[in-house]
Design an enzyme around this catalytic site. Structure first.
Site, mmCIF file in Angstrom:
data_model
loop_
_atom_site.group_PDB
_atom_site.id
_atom_site.type_symbol
_atom_site.label_atom_id
_atom_site.label_comp_id
_atom_site.label_asym_id
_atom_site.label_seq_id
_atom_site.Cartn_x
_atom_site.Cartn_y
_atom_site.Cartn_z
ATOM 1 N N ILE A 31 -10.537 73.451 -30.745
ATOM 2 C CA ILE A 31 -10.440 74.684 -29.959
ATOM 3 C C ILE A 31 -11.588 75.634 -30.252
ATOM 4 O O ILE A 31 -11.673 76.696 -29.657
ATOM 5 C CB ILE A 31 -9.103 75.425 -30.196
ATOM 6 C CG1 ILE A 31 -8.863 75.627 -31.691
ATOM 7 C CG2 ILE A 31 -7.956 74.677 -29.541
ATOM 8 C CD1 ILE A 31 -7.688 76.554 -31.985
ATOM 9 N N LYS A 59 -9.570 75.029 -39.832
ATOM 10 C CA LYS A 59 -11.030 75.095 -39.828
ATOM 11 C C LYS A 59 -11.581 74.113 -40.852
ATOM 12 O O LYS A 59 -11.095 74.044 -41.977
ATOM 13 C CB LYS A 59 -11.464 76.518 -40.183
ATOM 14 C CG LYS A 59 -12.952 76.759 -40.084
ATOM 15 C CD LYS A 59 -13.230 78.247 -40.199
ATOM 16 C CE LYS A 59 -14.705 78.549 -40.089
ATOM 17 N NZ LYS A 59 -14.959 79.996 -40.064
ATOM 18 N N ASP A 165 -20.384 90.298 -39.330
ATOM 19 C CA ASP A 165 -20.612 89.603 -38.050
ATOM 20 C C ASP A 165 -19.520 89.975 -37.053
ATOM 21 O O ASP A 165 -18.966 89.121 -36.375
ATOM 22 C CB ASP A 165 -20.658 88.092 -38.291
ATOM 23 C CG ASP A 165 -21.318 87.327 -37.139
ATOM 24 O OD1 ASP A 165 -21.918 87.981 -36.254
ATOM 25 O OD2 ASP A 165 -21.218 86.092 -37.115
ATOM 26 N N ARG A 169 -16.761 87.555 -30.047
ATOM 27 C CA ARG A 169 -16.583 86.109 -30.243
ATOM 28 C C ARG A 169 -15.870 85.804 -31.552
ATOM 29 O O ARG A 169 -15.338 84.717 -31.725
ATOM 30 C CB ARG A 169 -17.939 85.393 -30.206
ATOM 31 C CG ARG A 169 -18.873 85.835 -31.294
ATOM 32 C CD ARG A 169 -20.202 85.096 -31.356
ATOM 33 N NE ARG A 169 -21.007 85.685 -32.427
ATOM 34 C CZ ARG A 169 -21.800 86.733 -32.286
ATOM 35 N NH1 ARG A 169 -21.959 87.265 -31.101
ATOM 36 N NH2 ARG A 169 -22.444 87.245 -33.315
ATOM 37 N N ASN A 170 -15.881 86.761 -32.487
ATOM 38 C CA ASN A 170 -15.231 86.568 -33.790
ATOM 39 C C ASN A 170 -13.913 87.326 -33.915
ATOM 40 O O ASN A 170 -13.404 87.517 -35.013
ATOM 41 C CB ASN A 170 -16.166 87.000 -34.919
ATOM 42 C CG ASN A 170 -17.343 86.060 -35.059
ATOM 43 O OD1 ASN A 170 -17.237 84.885 -34.708
ATOM 44 N ND2 ASN A 170 -18.461 86.563 -35.559
ATOM 45 N N ASP A 183 -13.303 85.344 -38.858
ATOM 46 C CA ASP A 183 -14.666 84.953 -39.219
ATOM 47 C C ASP A 183 -15.404 85.953 -40.093
ATOM 48 O O ASP A 183 -16.614 86.098 -39.982
ATOM 49 C CB ASP A 183 -15.515 84.702 -37.955
ATOM 50 C CG ASP A 183 -15.233 83.328 -37.381
ATOM 51 O OD1 ASP A 183 -15.564 82.336 -38.038
ATOM 52 O OD2 ASP A 183 -14.651 83.254 -36.290
#
Ligand code: ADE
Length: 277
Positions: A31, A59, A165, A169-170, A183
């Protein structure tokens, strides 16, 4: 604590507070993934109180990961173990380090990452692009995202964790649109290549404060800078800031003749609103 075995196999010592039996995990499908890691949706038996089987996210490294990648993942694991529970921070449920490569088991965020989540819910003129017939978002939803991200970051900052970061997206979106900051384990040893897009087309430089970018000075206040960019991402439904920023600069040309006409502006903004990323 950690040893490298002779057969080029990495061996870690199990942490009994977190070690979870690998054979109670069933990987389902990929995913997510980055340059060196990949994330699977999986089911875990008996990982949460009162639940026989739970959906989780696992992960792990990709097949051809380097030893640097390995240590980055191990660092992330160690960091995550130290963070206690917060609704808006993704939770590490357990790890598998025995009898195979390291796996990090996270709570599952049903809606995936915030950037894709937003992009899939844009109001497009081309209604057919909304293939899954997803619910559109209200201003209140967007406001709620910003608030929850701030809450999660406030918590991390209070524990002296610097994200480094922070970007849509994180950030993950769980059931009932609950935000989960994710993340933040990639905290150390990041060597950004400022001028190159990463494999996923990501350009972390766009989220970085000047002091983080030029002096590698990452602080909670540089996370605040990145949060500002995330606000932008939310308000543009997952857009990046280049198109409209270029447009602004265009309007500010010293020579009036070089400024766009309103007709040009309407055309560009229409395109930007309805389809561009
Ligand atoms: N992608 C990466 N991590 C995830 C998670 N914990 N849940 C759902 N999707 C993910």
């Amino acid at each position: 604590l950690y040893m490298e075995s002779t057969e080029e196999q990495w061996k870690l010592v199990a942490d009994e507070r977190f070690e979870f039996p690998r054979n109670r995990i069933r990987l389902k499908k990929v995913i997510g993934g980055g340059a060196f890691g990949q994330v699977f949706a999986a089911t875990a038996t008996g990982i949460m109180d009162g639940e026989t089987e739970s959906t989780v996210a696992v992960k792990m490294l990709k097949e051809h990961a380097s030893s640097d990648d390995f240590w980055t993942l191990v660092d992330e694991m160690d960091l995550l173990k130290k963070i206690d529970k917060h609704l808006n921070v993704i939770r590490l449920l357990g790890c598998c380090v025995l009898n195979g490569p390291p796996w990090l088991i996270f709570e599952y965020a049903l809606h995936g990452n915030l950037q894709t989540f937003l992009r899939n819910r844009r109001r497009s003129r081309d209604a057919y692009l909304n293939v899954e017939n997803l619910e559109f978002l209200t201003h209140k939803d967007l406001a709620s995202f910003t608030y929850q991200i701030a809450k999660g970051m406030e918590f991390l900052a209070s524990r002296k964790f610097i994200h480094r970061d922070l970007a849509a997206r994180n950030i993950l979106v769980a059931e009932h649109n609950i935000i989960k900051i994710s993340d933040f384990g990639l905290a150390r040893n990041i060597n950004y290549d400022y001028y190159r897009k990463t494999s996923g087309g990501r350009e972390p430089v766009k989220w970085m404060s000047p002091e983080a970018l030029f002096d590698r000075c990452h602080t909670t206040q540089s996370d605040v800078w990145s949060f500002g960019i995330v606000l932008w991402e939310i308000m543009t439904y997952g857009g990046t800031h280049t198109p409209v920023y270029n447009l602004m600069r265009h309007c500010w040309q010293t020579n009036p003749a070089e400024r766009p006409t309103f007709t040009e502006l309407v055309g560009k903004l229409d395109y930007w609103l309805t389809r561009a990323s």
